[in-house]
Design an enzyme around this catalytic site. Structure first.
Site, PDB file in Angstrom:
ATOM      1  N   HIS A   1     -54.449  10.331  13.123  1.00 63.55           N
ATOM      2  CA  HIS A   1     -54.338  11.749  12.757  1.00 63.55           C
ATOM      3  C   HIS A   1     -52.891  12.237  12.733  1.00 63.55           C
ATOM      4  O   HIS A   1     -52.611  13.299  12.182  1.00 63.55           O
ATOM      5  CB  HIS A   1     -55.214  12.614  13.666  1.00 63.55           C
ATOM      6  CG  HIS A   1     -54.640  12.908  15.015  1.00 63.55           C
ATOM      7  ND1 HIS A   1     -55.076  13.978  15.773  1.00 63.55           N
ATOM      8  CD2 HIS A   1     -53.672  12.311  15.769  1.00 63.55           C
ATOM      9  CE1 HIS A   1     -54.409  14.014  16.910  1.00 63.55           C
ATOM     10  NE2 HIS A   1     -53.561  13.012  16.931  1.00 63.55           N
TER      11      HIS A   1
ATOM     12  N   PHE B   1     -46.097  -0.315  16.108  1.00 64.42           N
ATOM     13  CA  PHE B   1     -47.376  -0.561  15.444  1.00 64.42           C
ATOM     14  C   PHE B   1     -47.307  -0.476  13.921  1.00 64.42           C
ATOM     15  O   PHE B   1     -48.291  -0.742  13.234  1.00 64.42           O
ATOM     16  CB  PHE B   1     -48.501   0.310  15.987  1.00 64.42           C
ATOM     17  CG  PHE B   1     -48.309   1.815  15.903  1.00 64.42           C
ATOM     18  CD1 PHE B   1     -47.752   2.439  14.797  1.00 64.42           C
ATOM     19  CD2 PHE B   1     -48.730   2.611  16.957  1.00 64.42           C
ATOM     20  CE1 PHE B   1     -47.622   3.813  14.731  1.00 64.42           C
ATOM     21  CE2 PHE B   1     -48.608   4.002  16.904  1.00 64.42           C
ATOM     22  CZ  PHE B   1     -48.053   4.592  15.779  1.00 64.42           C
TER      23      PHE B   1
ATOM     24  N   ASP C   1     -47.276   0.253  23.116  1.00 63.21           N
ATOM     25  CA  ASP C   1     -46.613   1.459  22.609  1.00 63.21           C
ATOM     26  C   ASP C   1     -45.107   1.220  22.624  1.00 63.21           C
ATOM     27  O   ASP C   1     -44.642   0.133  22.969  1.00 63.21           O
ATOM     28  CB  ASP C   1     -46.986   2.683  23.448  1.00 63.21           C
ATOM     29  CG  ASP C   1     -46.987   3.979  22.636  1.00 63.21           C
ATOM     30  OD1 ASP C   1     -46.012   4.217  21.899  1.00 63.21           O
ATOM     31  OD2 ASP C   1     -47.964   4.748  22.724  1.00 63.21           O
TER      32      ASP C   1
END
Length: 339
Positions: A249, A231, A205
């Site tokens: 999402h 990412f 992350d």
């Protein structure tokens, strides 16, 4: 005629309650911010006692608590004291299943202001968040460290609701390596490693998120590492499984394709992609995924997806769906491989 009038009056009353729904959210935020549930942990208190303990106005607090008691959040006894209920217990800090940080996160202007502009979002076809805050959601968080930390804690609170269910559902092979792409503070990766003692993992992350990870526990020692990165650009190379939980999402189809391209470039032959998100069911029945979908539309320009939409976006990203595994939580596991 009388029956028709009765039906109309009943529907009107129900609709009026929906009209005031935002008061319920604001009320929950207010008592959570003031730690009311924690103050009641040792026993019932009167509104005046609660007011003195929390710095809130006692008479006003009573009215708020009375309202929340109609929804099974707190209970008022015959002496006018308020008690914890099983639902109110989840507003406490540090208890199993606590949603305290999640409520504090959702009560911030970060969410309230874009929701107030829902009409503009539906009219224009994109979130009003950028216009309100001058940047997209995640870039804005990077400029607000305290708010970003609250978001990480709030998101982790939601993750705890389903992480174990996901870890128990998917049969990770012995000795496999898992990369949790955009894994936040690592709640899902921790559950996966704890449920699979031979599996190793990488938490991937942003650099600002990694220090808040939850992986430094004795049972996981030596089986994980943390790697910062973007990412949209790249992911750690050559793992057996790549997790994208609550990632796709957050983003439009266009941005999802950028993420999928980066993930695909890191996969070796035989690697699998596991997308962990709700799958919107057909029909008119209530489902939490349909609620969250509107939130994604308002705040992120993202979306929850149906089975057909997952199949389509993954195909465009160079993947084919192998199977979809439901869990006993809101989440499903969409297993895919490079097409």
């Amino acid at each position: 005629m009388a029956s028709a009038q009765h039906d109309t009056a009943e529907l009107s009353a129900r609709l009026s309650e929906h009209m005031n729904g935002y008061l319920y959210t604001a009320s929950l935020y207010t008592v959570t911010r003031a730690n009311v549930a924690d103050k009641l942990a040792e026993g019932p208190l009167t509104p005046m006692q609660l007011g003195e303990a929390t710095g809130l106005n006692g008479p006003h607090l009573r009215r708020l608590m009375r309202y929340l008691a109609t929804r099974e959040v707190f209970r008022e006894d015959a002496e006018g004291r308020f008690h914890l209920t099983p639902m109110a217990e989840l507003l406490r800090e540090g208890v199993p299943g606590s949603l305290r940080d999640s409520f504090l996160m959702m009560g911030e202007d970060l969410y309230w202001k874009p929701i107030a502009k829902l009409h503009e979002t539906v009219r224009s076809g994109h979130t009003a968040f950028d216009d309100i805050f001058g940047a997209q959601f995640f870039p804005y968080l990077q400029s607000q460290p305290e708010l970003a930390s609250l978001f990480n804690r709030g998101a982790a609170g939601f993750s705890r609701l389903w992480a174990q269910s996901v870890a128990d559902t998917y049969p990770f092979p012995v000795g496999s390596k898992v990369v949790d792409v955009g894994g936040g503070t690592g709640g899902l990766l921790r559950a996966v490693l704890a449920a699979n003692p031979t599996v190793t993992g990488v938490l991937y992350d942003q650099e600002s998120v990694i220090p808040e990870h939850q992986l430094d526990t004795p049972e996981l020692e030596g089986r994980w590492s943390a790697q910062p990165g973007d990412f949209f650009q790249t992911v750690p190379q050559g793992a057996d499984y790549y997790l994208l939980k609550s990632v796709l999402h957050d983003w439009s189809d266009e941005d999802c394709l950028r993420i999928l391209k980066a993930v695909r470039s890191g996969m070796r032959k035989g690697s699998k992609l596991l997308v962990v998100d709700p799958v919107i069911p057909p029909g008119n029945e209530p489902d939490a995924s349909k609620t969250i979908d509107v939130m994604m539309m308002v705040v992120h320009d993202g979306k929850e997806r149906t089975q057909g939409e997952f199949t389509d976006i993954l195909a465009k990203g160079g993947f084919k769906v192998v199977r979809i595994l439901p869990t006993d939580s809101l989440m499903s596991i969409v297993e895919a491989e490079v097409a």
